[in-house]
Design an enzyme around this catalytic site. Structure first.
Site, short mmCIF file in Angstrom:
data_model
loop_
_atom_site.label_atom_id
_atom_site.label_comp_id
_atom_site.label_asym_id
_atom_site.label_seq_id
_atom_site.Cartn_x
_atom_site.Cartn_y
_atom_site.Cartn_z
N LYS A 182 5.68 -4.69 -3.61
CA LYS A 182 7.11 -4.56 -3.38
C LYS A 182 7.50 -4.84 -1.92
O LYS A 182 8.43 -5.57 -1.67
CB LYS A 182 7.58 -3.17 -3.81
CG LYS A 182 9.08 -2.93 -3.67
CD LYS A 182 9.89 -3.86 -4.55
CE LYS A 182 11.38 -3.66 -4.45
NZ LYS A 182 12.13 -4.80 -5.01
N TRP A 237 -2.90 -2.86 -1.59
CA TRP A 237 -2.71 -4.31 -1.73
C TRP A 237 -3.62 -4.94 -0.69
O TRP A 237 -3.43 -4.75 0.51
CB TRP A 237 -1.25 -4.67 -1.46
CG TRP A 237 -0.91 -6.10 -1.74
CD1 TRP A 237 -0.53 -6.63 -2.93
CD2 TRP A 237 -0.91 -7.19 -0.81
NE1 TRP A 237 -0.29 -7.98 -2.80
CE2 TRP A 237 -0.51 -8.35 -1.50
CE3 TRP A 237 -1.21 -7.30 0.55
CZ2 TRP A 237 -0.41 -9.59 -0.89
CZ3 TRP A 237 -1.10 -8.54 1.16
CH2 TRP A 237 -0.70 -9.67 0.44
N GLU A 287 7.85 -15.67 -10.03
CA GLU A 287 7.32 -14.38 -9.61
C GLU A 287 6.80 -13.56 -10.78
O GLU A 287 5.75 -12.92 -10.67
CB GLU A 287 8.48 -13.63 -8.92
CG GLU A 287 8.09 -12.53 -7.99
CD GLU A 287 9.30 -11.96 -7.24
OE1 GLU A 287 10.45 -12.28 -7.58
OE2 GLU A 287 9.07 -11.19 -6.30
N HIS A 321 15.65 -39.04 -6.00
CA HIS A 321 14.88 -39.54 -4.86
C HIS A 321 13.39 -39.20 -4.99
O HIS A 321 12.67 -39.28 -4.01
CB HIS A 321 15.45 -38.97 -3.56
CG HIS A 321 16.86 -39.43 -3.29
ND1 HIS A 321 17.17 -40.73 -2.98
CD2 HIS A 321 18.04 -38.76 -3.32
CE1 HIS A 321 18.48 -40.86 -2.81
NE2 HIS A 321 19.03 -39.67 -3.03
N CYS A 341 0.84 -1.18 0.00
CA CYS A 341 0.00 0.00 0.00
C CYS A 341 0.88 1.25 0.00
O CYS A 341 1.99 1.23 0.52
CB CYS A 341 -0.96 0.07 1.18
SG CYS A 341 -2.03 -1.35 1.34
N ARG A 386 3.98 -0.63 -4.75
CA ARG A 386 3.74 -1.06 -3.37
C ARG A 386 2.39 -1.76 -3.20
O ARG A 386 2.12 -2.33 -2.13
CB ARG A 386 3.82 0.14 -2.42
CG ARG A 386 5.16 0.81 -2.42
CD ARG A 386 5.16 1.94 -1.43
NE ARG A 386 4.94 1.45 -0.08
CZ ARG A 386 5.91 1.13 0.75
NH1 ARG A 386 7.15 1.24 0.39
NH2 ARG A 386 5.63 0.68 1.96
N GLU A 415 16.81 -19.07 -5.94
CA GLU A 415 16.57 -17.69 -6.37
C GLU A 415 16.13 -17.64 -7.83
O GLU A 415 15.24 -16.87 -8.20
CB GLU A 415 17.84 -16.86 -6.12
CG GLU A 415 17.85 -15.47 -6.74
CD GLU A 415 16.68 -14.58 -6.33
OE1 GLU A 415 15.96 -14.91 -5.36
OE2 GLU A 415 16.46 -13.56 -7.01
N LYS A 419 12.56 -16.06 -9.01
CA LYS A 419 12.44 -14.96 -9.96
C LYS A 419 11.54 -15.38 -11.12
O LYS A 419 10.70 -14.62 -11.58
CB LYS A 419 13.84 -14.58 -10.45
CG LYS A 419 14.04 -13.17 -10.78
CD LYS A 419 14.65 -12.33 -9.68
CE LYS A 419 13.82 -12.28 -8.41
NZ LYS A 419 14.50 -11.69 -7.30
N ASN A 429 -2.05 2.48 5.82
CA ASN A 429 -1.20 1.32 5.52
C ASN A 429 -0.98 0.57 6.82
O ASN A 429 -0.83 1.18 7.87
CB ASN A 429 0.19 1.77 5.04
CG ASN A 429 0.15 2.38 3.67
OD1 ASN A 429 -0.87 2.37 3.00
ND2 ASN A 429 1.27 2.94 3.26
N GLY A 430 -0.90 -0.75 6.74
CA GLY A 430 -0.66 -1.54 7.94
C GLY A 430 -1.87 -2.40 8.26
O GLY A 430 -2.77 -2.55 7.43
C1 AGP Z 1 12.05 -10.75 -4.50
O1 AGP Z 1 12.11 -10.81 -5.88
C2 AGP Z 1 10.71 -10.78 -3.94
N1 AGP Z 1 9.89 -9.72 -4.42
C3 AGP Z 1 10.57 -11.02 -2.44
O2 AGP Z 1 10.83 -12.35 -2.22
C4 AGP Z 1 11.44 -10.16 -1.50
O3 AGP Z 1 12.78 -10.49 -1.65
C5 AGP Z 1 10.98 -10.40 -0.05
O4 AGP Z 1 9.64 -10.04 0.08
C6 AGP Z 1 11.82 -9.66 0.97
O5 AGP Z 1 11.77 -8.28 0.79
P1 AGP Z 1 12.79 -7.35 1.52
O6 AGP Z 1 14.15 -7.64 0.96
O7 AGP Z 1 12.33 -5.96 1.22
O8 AGP Z 1 12.73 -7.68 2.99
#
Ligand code: AGP
Length: 609
Positions: free
Chosen positions: A604, A73, A487, A503, A2, A27, A480, A484, A99-100
């Protein structure tokens, strides 16, 4: 998660707020809304969808010189027009953006409805508008203070009230809120990105603070309305850093910024004479550093995976037992906090609530936590006993790239410093420093392979399901890579240890299920190659990320596509293997026509548990 923006001054607020919301949209992008105070009172416009949908649907004569905006969000209730912010009271006197999470929202909703209030939305946030409207205090800050005294949870919020058209009141508890100072005009925002084009003179509110903002200045208070002393400072920031420039997306821009970002995190921190790193921000002397017996790394998502890479670096270079854990799980298992363990919180945003709560759990039990954080002054950075800022610059794309690379380098610096007060020799220290100094240029070389990777990605994008496999140092790289890929491409991408395929998951390998294999030139290369043969024998398509000279052992023609990355020191190789995976994910998402910077269902900064 948000975004909030607000304006008060002599200009029309709507264009400024809409621009601010567009810059905050990463956000949260389920819905958006605006409230303005104009000559005919309070006006609110909100709707599900993107900020551009809201802009196109704004009613005529929707104007005012005071206003707030929000991009959401969804947490409580689906993303629809009613649940979008701003929320108002029944008479339309008060507008609130929040927000929150309000933890006691259910109890407050019940109390309000017992008192005859009809709640319009499913949200937790709406209660604040009703509580402000029902307060009998005679100032707006008094009303907000009254309302917040009933609220438990986290908030960054901004409030407008028709009876107080010369001000907006904002408050912070756990969700960032800044006040921006202009020329006879003021801004508020949850993130500098929203207002950086108009001012870089800002004040960050602390948790438990309220601010009254008028066109000519601001005053800060504690929740009990006793005054606090808070000055605005002018930040040394280039607003252009917040633009995508000539790039078609922020993710592409941020991937290509990695060589420079990497130079920044290393700058001034390498000591060739003693073959070590200097990290003054750790706030630990050599004796305290030596006393560390174990390292526990805490982060979420990609920050957790890079934490696993960091743990490997710490074990190899400093010979300290180290492991990484998902911060979101950590505090729920009542962790044992040991005095000689160094806890490391890793976060781009510095806002991720799961990581923040893990830090608080450690500190509550007397543990020492340092942060590897990108956003200066963020909640996690402030909560830690010391740390390393990542200097990656603003990261806007939801998919983290340059911040992640700098996290890896931050761990390399930490491992070097911890290693050199233990058994890492000066020669090895210098070897690693030379490797670190080569990295920015080598990242550039990987980025130059974009065309090959784009072509491969186009083919991978056609698969519904993929494996990403690696071993030991290569396994977090595979995790990772899969993260990616899923995502932003929305394809099912599963990371596995190469050694574990036989396995169970080998049953899934077929011509329809490609595997991206991490095969560095290290002590496991031969074993990795053996696994490639097992995949090829089942006609599973292969993309192999490897080094020059690794013998793939005569795989049948066309069985594997090879992507060769530059070789560095073995300990540092993982990050050079991560970069092509970013490009693969990016180009797969591009080929599928997805919104790269704002993937579905995500946001984000994850500021809710
Ligand atoms: C990364 O591509 C993701 N969007 C997500 O996993 C992110 O790394 C995670 O939410 C942690 O965010 P931060 O580094 O702001 O704590």
């Amino acid at each position: 998660m948000c975004g909030i923006v607000g304006y008060i001054g002599s200009q029309q607020a709507v264009p400024l707020l809409t621009e601010g919301l567009t810059r905050l949209e990463h956000r949260g992008y389920d819905s958006a809304g605006l409230a303005v105070l104009g000559t005919t009172g309070l006006k609110v416009a909100k709707r599900a969808g993107r900020v551009r949908d809201l802009s196109e649907a704004l009613p005529k004569r929707f104007a005012g010189k005071v206003g707030v905006g929000h991009t959401r969000w969804a947490t409580h209730g689906p993303a629809n027009d009613v649940n979008a912010h701003p929320h108002t009271d029944a008479k339309g006197l008060v507008a609130v953006v929040h927000n929150g999470i309000i933890d006691n929202a259910a109890a407050l909703r019940q109390r309000l409805s017992d008192e005859g209030v009809e709640l319009a939305s499913d949200t937790d946030s709406e209660v604040v508008a009703h509580l402000v409207a029902r307060s009998e205090a005679d100032t707006l800050e008094g009303k907000v203070s009254d309302a917040l005294s009933a609220v438990e949870g986290t908030y960054g919020l901004a409030v407008l009230h028709v009876d107080f058209p010369d001000r907006l009141v904002v408050a912070r508890n756990g969700s960032p809120l800044i006040v921006g100072v202009g020329e006879r005009e003021m801004y508020v925002a949850s993130d500098l990105a929203a207002i950086v084009r108009h001012t870089t003179t800002v004040a960050h509110l602390d948790d438990g603070e309220i601010a009254t903002v008028t066109a000519s200045g601001f005053t800060t208070y504690r929740l009990d309305l006793t005054r606090t002393a808070r000055d605005a400072t002018t930040l040394d920031i280039d607003p252009a850093e917040y633009d995508a420039g000539e790039h078609e997306s922020f993710m592409r821009k941020e991937m290509h910024e990695q060589p420079h970002a990497a130079e920044r995190v290393l700058r001034g921190r390498l000591d060739e004479r003693f073959g070590t790193a200097h990290l003054g921000g750790l706030n630990m002397d050599a004796r305290e550093t030596r006393a560390i017996r174990r390292v526990k790394i805490l982060g979420c998502g990609s920050a957790y995976y890079v934490g696993q890479m960091g743990a490997a670096l710490l074990e190899e270079l400093a010979r300290i037992p180290a492991d990484a854990e998902a911060a979101s799980e950590f505090r729920y298992r009542n962790p044992i906090i040991e005095p000689d363990t160094l806890y490391v919180a890793v976060s781009q945003s510095g806002e991720t609530i799961d990581t923040l709560l893990a830090v608080q759990e450690v500190r509550r039990k007397g543990g020492r936590v340092i942060g590897l954080v990108n956003v200066v002054g963020s909640a996690i950075a402030r909560e830690c006993d010391g740390g390393i800022y990542l200097h990656a610059g603003p990261e806007v794309a939801v998919a983290s790239t340059k911040a992640l690379t700098n996290m890896f380098l931050g761990f390399a610096l930490l491992a070097l410093q911890l290693g050199r007060v233990r058994d890492l020799s000066i020669a090895d220290g210098r070897r690693l420093i030379a490797g670190l100094q080569r990295l920015p240029e080598q990242i550039e070389q990987v980025l130059a392979q974009e065309d090959q990777l784009a072509e491969l990605a186009g083919r991978l994008a056609g698969a519904e399901s993929l494996f990403f496999v690696g071993r030991v140092r290569g396994f977090p790289v595979a995790r990772e890579g899969a993260q990616k890929f899923k995502e932003i491409s929305y394809r099912h991408a599963e990371a596995y240890q190469t050694s574990e395929l036989k396995h169970g998951p080998l049953a899934l390998i077929s011509p329809e299920v490609p595997t991206v294999a991490i095969v560095p030139d290290d002590e496991l290369a031969e074993r990795n190659v053996a696994a490639l043969h097992e995949i090829a024998a089942r006609r599973g398509p292969l993309v192999v990320l490897t080094h020059e000279g690794v013998d793939l052992g005569g795989l049948p023609d066309g069985a594997a596509e090879r992507v060769v990355v530059p070789r560095n020191e073995r300990e540092l190789d993982p990050i050079l293997l991560v970069v092509p995976l970013q490009l693969l994910a990016y180009h797969a998402a591009l080929a599928l026509g997805h919104d790269i910077d704002k993937p579905r269902n995500l946001a984000k900064s994850v500021t809710v548990e």
